[in-house]
Motif scaffolding. Structure first.
Motif, PDB file in Angstrom:
ATOM      1  N   SER A 158      -0.652   2.203  -8.462  1.00  0.00           N
ATOM      2  CA  SER A 158       0.572   1.352  -8.447  1.00  0.00           C
ATOM      3  C   SER A 158       0.742   1.007  -9.565  1.00  0.00           C
ATOM      4  N   SER A 217      -7.491   6.308   0.646  1.00  0.00           N
ATOM      5  CA  SER A 217      -6.201   6.427   1.988  1.00  0.00           C
ATOM      6  C   SER A 217      -4.917   5.189   0.254  1.00  0.00           C
ATOM      7  N   ALA A 218      -3.874   4.902   1.361  1.00  0.00           N
ATOM      8  CA  ALA A 218      -2.792   4.102  -0.021  1.00  0.00           C
ATOM      9  C   ALA A 218      -1.831   3.654   1.292  1.00  0.00           C
ATOM     10  N   ILE A 219      -1.245   2.293   0.533  1.00  0.00           N
ATOM     11  CA  ILE A 219       0.024   1.863   1.408  1.00  0.00           C
ATOM     12  C   ILE A 219       1.369   2.228   1.240  1.00  0.00           C
ATOM     13  N   PHE A 230       3.667   2.950  -3.967  1.00  0.00           N
ATOM     14  CA  PHE A 230       2.658   2.856  -3.606  1.00  0.00           C
ATOM     15  C   PHE A 230       2.068   1.542  -3.496  1.00  0.00           C
ATOM     16  N   GLU A 236       6.361  -1.028   4.333  1.00  0.00           N
ATOM     17  CA  GLU A 236       5.515  -0.019   3.793  1.00  0.00           C
ATOM     18  C   GLU A 236       3.890   0.040   4.976  1.00  0.00           C
ATOM     19  N   PHE A 237       4.379   1.136   4.721  1.00  0.00           N
ATOM     20  CA  PHE A 237       2.780   1.648   6.111  1.00  0.00           C
ATOM     21  C   PHE A 237       1.293   3.016   5.297  1.00  0.00           C
ATOM     22  N   PRO A 238       0.627   3.053   6.243  1.00  0.00           N
ATOM     23  CA  PRO A 238      -0.865   2.990   5.660  1.00  0.00           C
ATOM     24  C   PRO A 238      -1.108   4.632   5.854  1.00  0.00           C
ATOM     25  N   PRO A 278       1.403   8.845   9.044  1.00  0.00           N
ATOM     26  CA  PRO A 278       1.099   8.105  10.673  1.00  0.00           C
ATOM     27  C   PRO A 278       0.486   8.895  11.959  1.00  0.00           C
ATOM     28  N   LYS A 319      -0.467   0.405  -3.357  1.00  0.00           N
ATOM     29  CA  LYS A 319      -2.012   0.165  -3.498  1.00  0.00           C
ATOM     30  C   LYS A 319      -2.647   1.420  -2.485  1.00  0.00           C
ATOM     31  N   ALA A 320      -3.891   1.685  -4.151  1.00  0.00           N
ATOM     32  CA  ALA A 320      -4.640   3.164  -2.751  1.00  0.00           C
ATOM     33  C   ALA A 320      -5.648   3.181  -3.890  1.00  0.00           C
TER      34      ALA A 320
END
Length: 134
Positions: free
Chosen positions: A30, A43-45, A36, A52-54, A75, A38-39
């Motif tokens: 990020s 996992s990551a966003i 990204f 945004e999605f996981p 997803p 967050k990572a």
């Protein structure tokens, strides 16, 4: 058929070990990518123009070979991959990244890849700035 990939690289005035250690930590994604928010290790966003999605994120590293690759599970279960390498260049490093076309319909492919090429070039410049000021 036109290429559905792009390869870019950048010279970084840091040792290959320094560059590798920074890039190999998913928590740092990020800091230098737009993809990204967050990572972590699993996992990551992901950030897209549609929000945004996981996702699932696996970081595959081989310090011996200088490679850092990512496997992203979307997803819907589809898999995306990204491949990169840190190479020694004297006392400095070269970072190269293989950008694969995103999973979009064929008619959107060229435009999507062209946009991602521009984003990647900026991300590599950001990575260089971050690593060279430390």
């Amino acid at each position: 058929m036109k290429n559905n990939f792009d390869v870019q690289s950048i010279g970084i005035n840091r040792t290959a070990n320094n560059v590798f250690d920074f890039i190999a930590k998913p928590e740092n994604l990020s800091l230098w990518t737009n993809a990204f928010a967050k990572a972590d290790q699993s996992s990551a966003i992901m950030v897209t123009p549609n929000g945004e999605f996981p996702i699932g994120l696996e970081t595959l590293i081989s310090k011996e070979n200088g490679t850092i690759d990512w496997v992203m599970t979307m997803p819907d279960g589809s898999i995306g991959k990204a491949f990169s390498r840190v190479s020694e260049n004297g006392k400095n490093a070269v970072y190269s990244f293989v950008l694969l076309a995103p999973p979009v319909p064929l008619e959107e492919l060229e435009g999507a890849l062209a946009a991602q090429k521009i984003i990647l070039a900026e991300e590599l410049k950001d990575l260089k700035i971050i690593l060279e000021k430390n």
